[in-house]
Design an enzyme around this catalytic site. Structure first.
Site, PDB file in Angstrom:
ATOM      1  CB  CYS A 338      46.288  32.845  52.323  1.00 42.73           C
ATOM      2  SG  CYS A 338      46.579  31.770  50.943  1.00 42.73           S
ATOM      3  NE  ARG A 367      47.510  30.330  42.171  1.00 40.54           N
ATOM      4  CZ  ARG A 367      46.517  29.774  42.846  1.00 40.54           C
ATOM      5  NH1 ARG A 367      45.911  28.711  42.353  1.00 40.54           N
ATOM      6  NH2 ARG A 367      46.152  30.256  44.002  1.00 40.54           N
ATOM      7  CD  GLN A 385      42.902  33.163  44.401  1.00 42.07           C
ATOM      8  OE1 GLN A 385      43.492  33.800  45.255  1.00 42.07           O
ATOM      9  NE2 GLN A 385      42.963  31.843  44.339  1.00 42.07           N
ATOM     10  CG  ASP A 387      41.437  34.771  48.342  1.00 41.67           C
ATOM     11  OD1 ASP A 387      40.762  33.871  48.861  1.00 41.67           O
ATOM     12  OD2 ASP A 387      42.687  34.748  48.282  1.00 41.67           O
ATOM     13  CG  HIS A 389      42.222  34.340  53.528  1.00 37.03           C
ATOM     14  ND1 HIS A 389      42.593  35.216  52.548  1.00 37.03           N
ATOM     15  CD2 HIS A 389      42.543  33.102  53.074  1.00 37.03           C
ATOM     16  CE1 HIS A 389      43.138  34.548  51.551  1.00 37.03           C
ATOM     17  NE2 HIS A 389      43.117  33.263  51.835  1.00 37.03           N
ATOM     18  CE  LYS A 473      40.766  21.147  46.464  1.00 39.45           C
ATOM     19  NZ  LYS A 473      41.299  21.845  45.323  1.00 39.45           N
ATOM     20  CG  HIS A 519      42.302  29.449  52.385  1.00 38.92           C
ATOM     21  ND1 HIS A 519      43.440  30.116  52.011  1.00 38.92           N
ATOM     22  CD2 HIS A 519      42.675  28.629  53.387  1.00 38.92           C
ATOM     23  CE1 HIS A 519      44.456  29.706  52.748  1.00 38.92           C
ATOM     24  NE2 HIS A 519      44.016  28.803  53.597  1.00 38.92           N
TER      25      HIS A 519
END
Length: 650
Positions: A338, A367, A385, A387, A389, A473, A519
RNA sequence: GCCGAUGUAGCUCAGGGGUAGAGCGCUUCCUUGGUAAGGAAGAGGUCAUGGGUUCAAUUCCCAUCAUUGGCUCCA
């Protein structure tokens, strides 16, 4: 006169107080044999407890969750009794029933341990106690008496539990020589428990708090019939065969290497193909929904995450910063994408007319997961991910949220994921200090999610305290082969990052405004999604997705040339085809390729060569007769089309 | 990170104080076949790594690493 109303609204009348067991017996002997518990006016009771007033009841057999619950809860007590007998001085924590069986947390004291070699001993003791058919006797006592009782017994954990209970009567259950603090309900006697299996043993922190003592948790399962236990064990074996770690190895999809590092998956060619196909599928859908692909580096200055607030929250549990030799600048391996995307948003000024802006990236993140948490592809230290945004105006939030939900449902439908749970994760109402951002924004975003979920008619559960620290979320949860629940897709609302990165757009009023950020990741991570997909399909991927779609099996080496001709033809039609020209008999080739879960097997020999045809076998479904190459190519092409074009943009 | 278990051939696993075995896979040969395992021969292992006990350790003990069932955590 007591009126008892059954679920079908029929009414039975009894002269005096009557137990659930006697009502069952009164209906039929066979029912009385099977019934395990009873719901009386919405409360679950023991069968022997007397009903003294007019009541609505429902009798529970094994088929009901309530019946199983009573059975396994009673079994937990039985196991505790056995453990007390085998390990004198043992202290008891809690022992609930769970989805499949039950456990009991115990403090063995004196550094004693239970390991799997002890299981037969525990099982034998439980069976011995079960055969005594000891009644589970309920009694009500005052809180003070309960405290006295467990003080005498020396069970400090029970004392703590009782102290947390409200004043008033406390119920105890006793069977044989064993008394436990318990709300119930329980079986009439231990004789109902015919089959016993201790499954495993694990450490578990008292009351789930890692700062407190670790107790020994013993898991077990019991059944009213031996045969049911055997069937359950077969089921467990079957589930193990679906384990993605096993199938991933068998089908050569991915591997791990000690020398690379734990939790860092290596995608093998076939796994990479599969993953790439999934990514392309999503990219295609995202393009239709107005997303733009971006690409960002794997590292970024530490300051980026200090700004976002993640460093403060997770910094010390992450991979540690890497620094440049000369300047000593500190970089982090990116744990999320992000902040990079926020900086992309900031590269130019945005007008309210341009919003929403949607940046997507298959972004690989790292991570530092605790070593004990790593698990196949579902929990790793480096993962990608899917991902994106979305930066939008506050008035666009709900609509954007709903569009993301549409993308997720397209994906889940295309891959036949019907069995998921939508979980709305909100703040913990009792501890708002864990979160950052204003109350007002939290409320706005929590409401937006709840409204979107309702308008989309989604089945959902609300979990308080499960929100991310920056916002609520919506997660899509699925279970793996062994019943463990995993989060796949996720959508998260975030007012925080736009604030911290000072994101802006120019409104119609010519003033600066703050956008809202969403997200979202429909797959969640490619690693976890592929893992769950493997287990969901047992490795039999849909035709459009599977690495190898067709394998050609020549009857003998004489037909290898013809087989190669078919191979070239199909590959030219964009059908992923292999040839198995090993010097083996046809039966062997069929077996081997069936086990590789290749959807179509083509057998070619004398007949096929003469007629320019192929004999078609469908994986798991046997011989389908012969057809010419064009017909077969059309069959495959159409099947793939049907699988991948079966969605619409709303 | 914590508690328990495991680590033997590419894979699945057996064994056990006197330096190793099976099935599958792999290589070669025979066989050239019709819808879920044809036959034979052969190659392949510092028994996870490092210490210790012992005349002798792959086996027993300790540590480390990895895997694994849970717990805690999960941006």
């Amino acid at each position: 006169m007591i009126k008892i109303t059954l679920p079908d609204n029929s009414v039975r009348e009894y002269e005096e107080a009557i137990s659930g067991y006697d009502i069952a017996k009164n209906i039929s002997q066979s029912l009385a044999k099977e019934v395990l518990a009873i719901t009386v006016n919405g409360e679950i009771w023991d069968l022997q407890r007397l009903i003294t007033t007019d009541s609505k009841i429902k009798l529970h057999k094994w088929d009901d969750e309530e019946g199983k619950h009573a059975f396994w809860h009673s079994s937990a007590h039985l196991m505790a009794e056995a453990l007390e007998a085998l390990y004198p001085g043992i202290k008891l924590g809690i022992g609930p029933s769970i989805e499949n069986g039950f456990y009991y947390d115990v403090d063995l004291v004196d550094g004693r341990v239970i390991s799997d070699t002890d299981f037969p001993k525990i099982e034998a003791k439980m069976k011995e106690l079960a055969q005594q058919k000891n009644e589970y006797r309920r009694s009500e006592i005052s809180k003070k008496d309960a405290l006295d009782f467990f003080t005498k017994k020396g069970d400090e954990y029970k004392l703590e539990l009782i102290n947390d209970l409200e004043d008033g009567t406390i119920t105890l259950y006793k069977q044989g020589n064993f008394t436990d603090l318990c709300r119930g309900p329980h079986l009439p006697d231990t004789g109902y428990i015919k089959a016993v299996k201790i499954l495993n043993v694990a450490g578990a922190y008292w009351r789930g708090d890692e700062k407190r003592k670790q107790l020994t948790r013993v898991y077990g399962i019991t059944f009213p019939k031996q045969k049911m236990l055997e069937e359950h064990l077969v089921l467990l074996e079957e589930a193990k065969k679906r384990d993605h770690r096993r199938i991933g190895k068998e089908l050569e999809l991915f591997t791990f290497s000690q020398r690379v590092g734990q939790g860092l998956p290596l995608w093998l060619p076939k796994g990479a193909q599969l993953r790439e196909r999934l990514e392309n599928f999503l990219k295609k859908i995202q393009k239709l929904y107005g997303y733009q692909q971006v690409i960002t580096p794997h590292i970024g200055l530490k300051e980026l995450w200090v700004t976002s607030g993640h460093y403060e929250k997770y910094g010390k549990d992450s991979f540690q910063p890497i620094s440049t030799p000369a300047e000593g600048e500190e970089f982090l391996l990116k744990p999320m994408n992000c902040p990079h995307h926020c900086e992309i948003y900031k590269h130019k000024q945005h007008s309210y007319k341009d919003l929403p802006v949607r940046y997507a990236e298959f972004g690989t993140v790292y991570r530092y997961e605790q070593s004990g948490e790593l698990h196949g592809l579902t929990r790793v230290r480096g993962f990608t991910q899917d991902d994106a945004h979305i930066f939008c105006r506050p008035d666009q939030l709900k609509d954007e949220f709903k569009k993301v939900m549409d993308i997720i449902s397209i994906i889940f439908n295309a891959l036949d994921f019907q069995n998921f749970t939508a979980q709305v994760s909100l703040r913990d109402p009792d501890d708002k200090t864990k979160y950052i951002g204003s109350d007002e924004n939290w409320e706005k975003s929590e409401n937006a999610i709840l409204e979107a979920v309702k308008e989309k008619n989604l089945n959902y559960v609300v979990e308080y305290g499960e929100a991310a620290f920056y916002g609520p979320k919506l997660d899509f949860m699925v279970k793996d082969a062994l019943g463990r629940q995993w989060q796949l897709g996720t959508i998260q609302v975030d007012y925080n990052l736009p604030e911290r990165f000072e994101l802006e757009y120019i409104g119609a009023d010519n003033q600066k405004h703050r956008p809202v950020m969403i997200h979202r990741a429909p797959f969640g991570s490619m690693e976890r999604f592929v893992a769950v997909l493997i287990e969901h399909t047992a490795g039999k991927f849909p035709l459009w997705l599977t690495p190898d779609q067709v394998v050609i099996l020549p009857i003998s080496e004489k037909y290898n040339d013809y087989a190669k001709k078919v191979l070239n033809f199909l590959n030219n039609c964009d059908i992923r085809t292999l040839i198995d020209d090993r010097n083996e008999k046809i039966g062997k080739k069929i077996r081997d390729n069936e086990m590789k879960r290749i959807p179509y097997l083509l057998i070619v020999g004398e007949k096929e060569f003469e007629n320019e045809t192929v004999s078609v076998r469908v994986q798991g479904d046997g011989d389908k007769g012969s057809m010419n190459m064009n017909e077969f190519a059309d069959l495959i092409t159409n099947e793939v089309k049907a699988q991948t074009e079966n969605y619409k943009i709303n």
